[in-house]
Motif scaffolding. Structure first.
Motif, short mmCIF file in Angstrom:
data_model
loop_
_atom_site.label_atom_id
_atom_site.label_comp_id
_atom_site.label_asym_id
_atom_site.label_seq_id
_atom_site.Cartn_x
_atom_site.Cartn_y
_atom_site.Cartn_z
N GLU A 34 0.77 -1.66 -0.03
CA GLU A 34 -0.09 0.04 0.14
C GLU A 34 0.86 1.28 -0.02
O GLU A 34 0.77 2.68 -0.44
N LEU A 93 -10.70 -6.67 -8.33
CA LEU A 93 -10.14 -7.04 -9.20
C LEU A 93 -10.25 -6.93 -10.58
O LEU A 93 -11.37 -7.43 -11.55
N ALA A 108 -6.04 -3.35 -11.12
CA ALA A 108 -5.36 -4.10 -9.66
C ALA A 108 -5.33 -5.09 -9.74
O ALA A 108 -6.30 -5.40 -9.94
N THR A 159 -0.23 -5.49 -9.33
CA THR A 159 -0.32 -6.24 -8.28
C THR A 159 0.18 -6.72 -7.21
O THR A 159 1.18 -6.37 -7.64
N ILE A 172 -7.49 -2.60 -3.66
CA ILE A 172 -7.62 -2.38 -4.45
C ILE A 172 -8.79 -0.86 -5.23
O ILE A 172 -8.12 -0.69 -6.28
N VAL A 210 1.81 2.25 -3.75
CA VAL A 210 0.71 1.99 -5.06
C VAL A 210 1.19 3.58 -5.89
O VAL A 210 1.58 4.25 -6.95
N ILE A 255 -5.61 1.98 -5.89
CA ILE A 255 -4.95 1.46 -6.88
C ILE A 255 -5.49 1.72 -8.57
O ILE A 255 -4.92 2.91 -9.36
N LYS A 256 -6.95 1.70 -8.02
CA LYS A 256 -7.76 2.01 -9.08
C LYS A 256 -8.28 2.95 -9.07
O LYS A 256 -8.35 4.09 -10.57
#
Ligand code: DX5
Ligand code: ZN
Length: 216
Positions: free
Chosen positions: A76, A136, A116, A91, A106, A79, A109-110
């Motif tokens: 985390e 995901l 993700a 990933t 997730i 990112v 990331i998005k």
């Protein structure tokens, strides 16, 4: 709908690091869809490879999306740096997430406009991924113990692809470790639609043939 197209992502871990641009261009000219970048921290896995600055340099010369595989603790924390470096797919490992705060990771990331992905190691059961498949973009099934290129494919791990494909038609299922034309076919038959290959691509006599044999 399951994509018919196979996404081939050569792992630059097997490239010549002193000639990375040349080897990236070779893979792209041979039909690579993505470039797989293995990030290792010496903690989550015993090996140390490349990180944020090299990824940012690769972004300057690569044409295809960067598929960044984080084999690191505290994913985390990284990112944003990898988003800034130009990762397109990020990933992380299920096993590396403290407190299993996976959904927020997730979403994070998005929120940086990356796809993700989540990966599981050989000893991790596929069931643990089921609650996250909807969120995901990609699930990466390791078919070797993460840490090094050039290891032998583990057929039991590939079977996990089948159970995940039964749960989701849409998700990209990627396999990584010991992939060649033969082991790649086993995975594709189980429903994988993205293949990572390091040694098979970069140590082959004919990179065009190697990449083609993974696609069809
Ligand atoms: C292993 C890495 C792989 C590795 C694959 O920990 O995640 O991406 O580079 O290399 P090959 O295809 O040689 O097994
Ligand atoms: Zn990898």
């Amino acid at each position: 709908m399951l994509q018919n197209k196979i996404i081939v992502s050569p792992s630059i871990l097997s490239a010549d690091f002193a000639n990375l641009e040349r080897d990236i261009k070779r893979a792209e000219a041979a039909g690579a869809d993505w470039l797989h970048i293995d990030v290792m921290d010496g903690h989550f896995v015993p090996n140390i490879t490349i990180g944020v600055p090299v990824t940012a340099s690769i972004k300057k010369v690569a044409q295809v999306p960067l598929d960044v595989h984080l084999m690191i603790e505290n994913p985390e924390k990284y990112v944003e740096p990898f988003a800034n470096a130009g990762a397109d797919i990020l990933t992380f490992h299920y096993e590396a997430v403290e407190g299993k705060n996976i959904l927020p990771l997730i979403e994070k990331i998005k929120s940086f406009d990356m796809k993700a992905g989540m990966s599981i190691k050989p000893k991790t059961a596929p069931d643990v991924t089921y609650p996250y498949l909807e969120s995901l973009d990609m699930l990466l099934i390791m078919t070797v113990e993460p840490g090094f290129g050039g290891q032998k494919f583990m057929p039991d791990c590939a079977e996990k692809v089948k159970s995940i494909r039964e749960k989701s038609e849409d998700i990209i299922i990627q396999v990584d470790g010991g992939i060649n034309a033969e082991t790649g076919n086993i995975c594709k038959n189980y429903g994988a639609n993205s293949l990572v290959a390091g040694n098979y691509v970069y140590k082959s006599e004919n990179i065009n043939e190697a990449i083609k044999s993974l696609k069809f």
